[in-house]
Design an enzyme around this catalytic site. Structure first.
Site, PDB file in Angstrom:
ATOM      1  N   SER A 122     -34.018  52.192   7.420  1.00 41.23           N
ATOM      2  CA  SER A 122     -33.442  51.303   6.457  1.00 41.23           C
ATOM      3  C   SER A 122     -32.011  51.134   6.347  1.00 41.23           C
ATOM      4  O   SER A 122     -31.487  50.546   5.561  1.00 41.23           O
ATOM      5  CB  SER A 122     -34.031  51.690   5.188  1.00 41.23           C
ATOM      6  N   HIS A 143     -37.065  46.684  10.438  1.00 42.69           N
ATOM      7  CA  HIS A 143     -37.192  47.386   9.101  1.00 42.69           C
ATOM      8  C   HIS A 143     -38.275  46.637   8.288  1.00 42.69           C
ATOM      9  O   HIS A 143     -38.001  45.607   7.908  1.00 42.69           O
ATOM     10  CB  HIS A 143     -35.572  47.543   8.371  1.00 42.69           C
ATOM     11  N   ASN A 194     -30.843  46.258   1.972  1.00 42.38           N
ATOM     12  CA  ASN A 194     -30.148  47.471   1.094  1.00 42.38           C
ATOM     13  C   ASN A 194     -28.714  47.675   1.009  1.00 42.38           C
ATOM     14  O   ASN A 194     -28.396  48.110   0.015  1.00 42.38           O
ATOM     15  CB  ASN A 194     -30.469  48.510   2.073  1.00 42.38           C
TER      16      ASN A 194
END
Length: 288
Positions: A122, A143, A194
């Site tokens: 990630s 991912h 993220n």
């Protein structure tokens, strides 16, 4: 190019690894799950079986589909058993040296020169993992998001070494075989999702750390005031506070921007084993 991917290996059978194995088995694929020890495999088998059982109890699977999915999954603690896989998805913990070592081993194990070697990382540089192999052309980032059976998105990450045919084959697998949506993300710490999400979660942690508001207040503010399906601290608990801290550290190391730095409260919770939903306690308490 080789035929359509039918044989998939998943290395790591924690929450993400078992979720990836779940969707691959439901897609009719031959799935082999690998872990370092018999104990890890036993936990992974229990986790994956429980996932199929819940889907059956909710009417999402028929009894026959449930039985067929379980039958499609095999388990091993010997990486050599993965030699015939057309796609290997690494899903171990976010530890770059461990991932590099594993990629070097998996690269030697795979017999098919057109097999795809993917990482579910990630936040870690996919190029760094590719450079640990003899053939970086077959390495991509793939991912998935937790819970894998429910969330439709997969971030696809290519590196300067990735062959275009590898990227195309990986994307066709995700969209055509698994029926998920993809976005192509740059190979930078945190990729796209993220890099946006983690500063938001850390800001929520800092609010609680300041003592001005409770975790419940922060989460209610975002669910009731902004129509978010889940508040930031419950989301952090779901992801795993150790994972959130690890991603934050990777982002901060690469960009050196203060909003990426893990707050002391987050570090303390991780150090004391309060990792969120998976341990029963994080910013909120959970009945395990």
């Amino acid at each position: 190019m080789s035929t359509t991917i039918q044989r998939v290996g998943v290395v790591g059978c924690g929450t993400m690894g078992s979720g990836i194995a779940h969707v691959c088995a439901l897609a009719g694929l031959d799935v082999m799950v690998a872990a370092a020890s018999g104990a890890s495999l036993a936990r992974g088998r229990e986790r994956l079986t429980g996932s199929f059982d819940r889907a059956l109890s909710k009417g999402k699977l028929t009894s026959q589909e449930h039985e067929n999915a379980l039958a499609r999954v095999s388990y091993t603690s010997d990486l050599e058993d993965l030699a015939d896989r057309q796609l290997l998805i690494e899903s171990i913990s976010e530890n770059e040296p461990a991932k590099r070592e594993l990629f070097a081993r998996l690269d030697r194990v795979l017999k098919d020169p057109e097999a795809v070697l993917a990482s579910n990382t990630s936040s870690i540089s996919v190029l760094g993992l590719a450079r640990a192999t003899a053939d970086g052309g077959r390495v991509v980032g793939m991912h998935f998001f937790n819970p894998v059976p429910a969330l439709p998105l997969v971030e696809m990450v290519s590196t300067p070494l990735t062959d275009e045919k590898t990227a195309v084959r990986a994307e066709e697998f995700v969209t055509g075989t698994l029926g998920k949506r993809i976005i192509r993300s740059p190979d930078r710490a945190g990729f796209t999702v993220n890099a946006l999400l983690i500063p938001y979660l850390l800001s929520a942690v800092r609010m609680v750390e300041s003592g001005h508001v409770s975790a419940d207040t922060v989460d209610d503010a975002m669910t009731l005031g902004c129509s978010h399906p889940m508040g930031p601290l419950r989301l952090a608990d779901l992801i795993g506070l150790d994972v959130v801290a690890s991603i934050a550290e990777t982002l901060h190391e690469e960009f050196r921007e203060p909003h990426y730095a893990p707050p002391p409260l987050l570090r303390r919770l991780v150090e004391t084993g309060m990792l969120g939903r998976k341990t029963g306690q994080g910013f909120h308490h959970y009945d395990r």
